[in-house]
Design a protein around this motif. Structure first.
Motif, PDB file in Angstrom:
ATOM      1  N   THR A 225       0.855  -1.174   0.000  1.00 21.12           N
ATOM      2  CA  THR A 225       0.000   0.000   0.000  1.00 21.12           C
ATOM      3  C   THR A 225       0.899   1.235   0.000  1.00 21.12           C
ATOM      4  N   SER A 226       0.312   2.379  -0.260  1.00 28.74           N
ATOM      5  CA  SER A 226       1.101   3.612  -0.213  1.00 28.74           C
ATOM      6  C   SER A 226       1.697   3.824   1.171  1.00 28.74           C
ATOM      7  N   ALA A 227       0.960   3.423   2.200  1.00 28.56           N
ATOM      8  CA  ALA A 227       1.471   3.570   3.567  1.00 28.56           C
ATOM      9  C   ALA A 227       2.684   2.674   3.794  1.00 28.56           C
ATOM     10  N   ASP A 228       2.671   1.464   3.235  1.00 28.51           N
ATOM     11  CA  ASP A 228       3.829   0.576   3.357  1.00 28.51           C
ATOM     12  C   ASP A 228       5.060   1.201   2.709  1.00 28.51           C
ATOM     13  N   MET A 229       4.880   1.756   1.518  1.00 30.10           N
ATOM     14  CA  MET A 229       6.009   2.364   0.814  1.00 30.10           C
ATOM     15  C   MET A 229       6.529   3.582   1.572  1.00 30.10           C
ATOM     16  N   ALA A 230       5.609   4.373   2.106  1.00 25.79           N
ATOM     17  CA  ALA A 230       6.018   5.555   2.861  1.00 25.79           C
ATOM     18  C   ALA A 230       6.806   5.165   4.107  1.00 25.79           C
ATOM     19  N   GLU A 231       6.411   4.047   4.717  1.00 29.37           N
ATOM     20  CA  GLU A 231       7.129   3.574   5.906  1.00 29.37           C
ATOM     21  C   GLU A 231       8.555   3.175   5.537  1.00 29.37           C
ATOM     22  N   VAL A 232       8.744   2.533   4.385  1.00 24.57           N
ATOM     23  CA  VAL A 232      10.087   2.194   3.905  1.00 24.57           C
ATOM     24  C   VAL A 232      10.901   3.459   3.671  1.00 24.57           C
ATOM     25  N   SER A 236       5.931  10.724   4.895  1.00 19.71           N
ATOM     26  CA  SER A 236       4.490  10.523   4.863  1.00 19.71           C
ATOM     27  C   SER A 236       4.054  10.078   3.476  1.00 19.71           C
ATOM     28  N   VAL A 237       2.833   9.553   3.389  1.00 24.01           N
ATOM     29  CA  VAL A 237       2.298   9.128   2.099  1.00 24.01           C
ATOM     30  C   VAL A 237       2.197  10.311   1.151  1.00 24.01           C
ATOM     31  N   ARG A 238       1.759  11.444   1.659  1.00 26.20           N
ATOM     32  CA  ARG A 238       1.606  12.612   0.788  1.00 26.20           C
ATOM     33  C   ARG A 238       2.953  13.029   0.191  1.00 26.20           C
ATOM     34  N   ARG A 239       4.006  13.028   1.013  1.00 25.88           N
ATOM     35  CA  ARG A 239       5.330  13.402   0.505  1.00 25.88           C
ATOM     36  C   ARG A 239       5.866  12.347  -0.464  1.00 25.88           C
ATOM     37  N   LEU A 240       5.586  11.096  -0.186  1.00 22.51           N
ATOM     38  CA  LEU A 240       6.015  10.041  -1.099  1.00 22.51           C
ATOM     39  C   LEU A 240       5.357  10.215  -2.467  1.00 22.51           C
ATOM     40  N   GLN A 241       4.054  10.503  -2.460  1.00 23.76           N
ATOM     41  CA  GLN A 241       3.349  10.710  -3.724  1.00 23.76           C
ATOM     42  C   GLN A 241       3.929  11.892  -4.489  1.00 23.76           C
ATOM     43  N   GLU A 242       4.236  12.963  -3.789  1.00 28.38           N
ATOM     44  CA  GLU A 242       4.837  14.124  -4.448  1.00 28.38           C
ATOM     45  C   GLU A 242       6.186  13.758  -5.055  1.00 28.38           C
ATOM     46  N   GLY A 243       6.985  12.963  -4.315  1.00 27.87           N
ATOM     47  CA  GLY A 243       8.288  12.567  -4.818  1.00 27.87           C
ATOM     48  C   GLY A 243       8.192  11.690  -6.052  1.00 27.87           C
ATOM     49  N   ARG A 245       5.724  11.621  -8.223  1.00 30.12           N
ATOM     50  CA  ARG A 245       5.271  12.423  -9.366  1.00 30.12           C
ATOM     51  C   ARG A 245       6.388  13.322  -9.897  1.00 30.12           C
ATOM     52  N   GLU A 246       7.204  13.852  -8.983  1.00 32.80           N
ATOM     53  CA  GLU A 246       8.269  14.761  -9.399  1.00 32.80           C
ATOM     54  C   GLU A 246       9.379  14.033 -10.143  1.00 32.80           C
ATOM     55  N   TYR A 247       9.792  12.851  -9.633  1.00 29.87           N
ATOM     56  CA  TYR A 247      10.959  12.180 -10.186  1.00 29.87           C
ATOM     57  C   TYR A 247      10.622  11.050 -11.157  1.00 29.87           C
ATOM     58  N   LEU A 248       9.395  10.507 -11.067  1.00 34.88           N
ATOM     59  CA  LEU A 248       9.025   9.393 -11.939  1.00 34.88           C
ATOM     60  C   LEU A 248       7.827   9.706 -12.827  1.00 34.88           C
ATOM     61  N   GLY A 249       7.104  10.772 -12.512  1.00 38.49           N
ATOM     62  CA  GLY A 249       5.976  11.180 -13.334  1.00 38.49           C
ATOM     63  C   GLY A 249       4.705  10.387 -13.109  1.00 38.49           C
ATOM     64  N   VAL A 250       4.688   9.518 -12.097  1.00 33.85           N
ATOM     65  CA  VAL A 250       3.502   8.718 -11.792  1.00 33.85           C
ATOM     66  C   VAL A 250       3.349   8.629 -10.278  1.00 33.85           C
ATOM     67  N   CYS A 251       2.171   8.218  -9.833  1.00 35.05           N
ATOM     68  CA  CYS A 251       1.963   8.002  -8.405  1.00 35.05           C
ATOM     69  C   CYS A 251       2.467   6.599  -8.033  1.00 35.05           C
ATOM     70  N   PRO A 252       2.718   6.321  -6.758  1.00 39.43           N
ATOM     71  CA  PRO A 252       3.241   4.996  -6.363  1.00 39.43           C
ATOM     72  C   PRO A 252       2.349   3.844  -6.819  1.00 39.43           C
ATOM     73  N   ARG A 253       1.034   4.007  -6.744  1.00 36.01           N
ATOM     74  CA  ARG A 253       0.129   2.923  -7.125  1.00 36.01           C
ATOM     75  C   ARG A 253       0.257   2.587  -8.605  1.00 36.01           C
ATOM     76  N   ASP A 254       0.368   3.615  -9.461  1.00 34.97           N
ATOM     77  CA  ASP A 254       0.502   3.364 -10.899  1.00 34.97           C
ATOM     78  C   ASP A 254       1.862   2.742 -11.228  1.00 34.97           C
ATOM     79  N   TYR A 255       2.900   3.174 -10.520  1.00 33.73           N
ATOM     80  CA  TYR A 255       4.218   2.567 -10.742  1.00 33.73           C
ATOM     81  C   TYR A 255       4.185   1.088 -10.391  1.00 33.73           C
ATOM     82  N   LEU A 256       3.579   0.758  -9.251  1.00 31.40           N
ATOM     83  CA  LEU A 256       3.499  -0.638  -8.826  1.00 31.40           C
ATOM     84  C   LEU A 256       2.699  -1.470  -9.820  1.00 31.40           C
ATOM     85  N   LEU A 257       1.591  -0.915 -10.314  1.00 26.89           N
ATOM     86  CA  LEU A 257       0.789  -1.643 -11.295  1.00 26.89           C
ATOM     87  C   LEU A 257       1.604  -1.920 -12.559  1.00 26.89           C
TER      88      LEU A 257
END
Length: 311
Positions: A225-232, A236-243, A245-257
């Motif tokens: 989940t996004s929370a699992d990735m943020a914990e790694v 926070s999940v919000r900061r992870l999502q921003e990162g 999008r900024e560096y990969l151009g996608v959200c964590p869920r879309d990258y994982l898919l």
């Protein structure tokens, strides 16, 4: 939803008993002298329970919601409530939130009102808020606006899970699937209803992103989940999502898919005789929304997964 009420209560006392067992224990008072026309469907998902409830008449409901939060979302009509001295009226596009173990009364549940109720175990929600926002001390607001972009996104996820589970009830009975779906629902709900300034952690840097990517690539089949990735990552999940999008151009869920699709494509392309099935391979790599998976696979590879397997 997956579990339909097989009982058709003929009096209000029986209605109270049935719904208390399915959602929260409560005291029910009809405000109209009519026979009940209960509509009840429930779906357990690990630490979450979803319930669709309609009384078929105007009523009043009193509960202390023992041990869990209640998020009551009107699909039609309105609910007028009071809890801890705060009065709330919620209609379509809103939700009323009741805290655990605090007396609350829905003084008027309109006769045309049906809700989707989300029951969230208290300790589970607090742990997820700590992981996602880094703030276990935060409290949910008494009412949330689901007409925002984030709120509508969460409602779309909620509906898609309900529809997916209706079409394949074997999925929600799998504890691994139930945990993943409950985690996705909870994470997106917290991000949708909590203000941006509730997130105290700093931005996600490329090194932190790489740490997450390394772990996810090691085993994308895990119920990430996004929370699992943020914990790694330690953010926070919000900061992870921003990162992301900024560096990969996608959200964590879309990258994982996308990563899972690549692994599935490799396995289907290799084949293994007549014993291999698309569903088995998809589940192996952590896919739970099989309908959405097929559409995403076709967009990426230009053919259905079954066609890859046949080839």
């Amino acid at each position: 939803m997956a579990e339909d009420s097989t009982r058709h209560p003929s009096d209000w006392d029986e209605v109270e008993e049935v719904v208390s067992h399915a959602y929260f224990s409560h005291d029910l008072t009809p405000l109209e002298k009519v026979e009940p026309r209960l509509n009840l469907r429930t779906l357990p998902l690990g630490p979450i329970r979803l319930a669709r409830i309609g009384w078929g008449a105007e009523a009043s409901v009193h509960s202390s919601h023992p041990g869990a939060y209640a998020v009551n979302i009107p699909l039609s009509g309105t609910i007028e409530s009071i809890a801890s001295g705060v009065e709330t009226e919620s209609g379509v596009g809103q939700a009323t939130v009741f805290e655990p173990d605090i007396d609350a009364t829905i003084r008027r549940w309109s006769g045309d009102c049906e809700i989707v109720g989300v029951k969230l175990e208290r300790d589970y929600l607090h742990r997820e808020m700590a992981r996602i926002l880094g703030r276990p001390d935060l409290r949910l607001p008494p009412q949330v606006d689901l007409s925002t972009d984030a709120g509508q996104s969460w409602m779309s996820l909620l509906r898609s899970i309900i529809e997916q589970l209706k079409s394949d009830e074997s999925l929600w009975g799998n504890p691994l699937v139930a945990d993943q779906l409950s985690g996705a629902l909870t994470s997106s709900f917290i991000l949708a209803v909590m203000p941006d300034d509730a997130d105290p952690t700093g931005g996600a840097r490329p090194r932190i992103i790489k740490r997450v990517l390394d772990r996810v690539h090691d085993d994308p089949s895990l119920p990430w989940t996004s929370a699992d990735m943020a914990e790694v990552a330690g953010v926070s999940v919000r900061r992870l999502q921003e990162g992301f999008r900024e560096y990969l151009g996608v959200c964590p869920r879309d990258y994982l898919l996308d990563l899972r699709l690549s692994r599935i494509h490799e396995e289907l392309s290799a084949g293994s005789g007549g014993n291999l099935s698309v569903t088995d391979v998809a589940l192996k790599w952590g896919i739970t929304h099989t309908g959405r998976f097929s559409a995403a696979y076709k967009r990426k590879y230009g053919e259905a997964p079954s066609a890859t397997l046949r080839a």
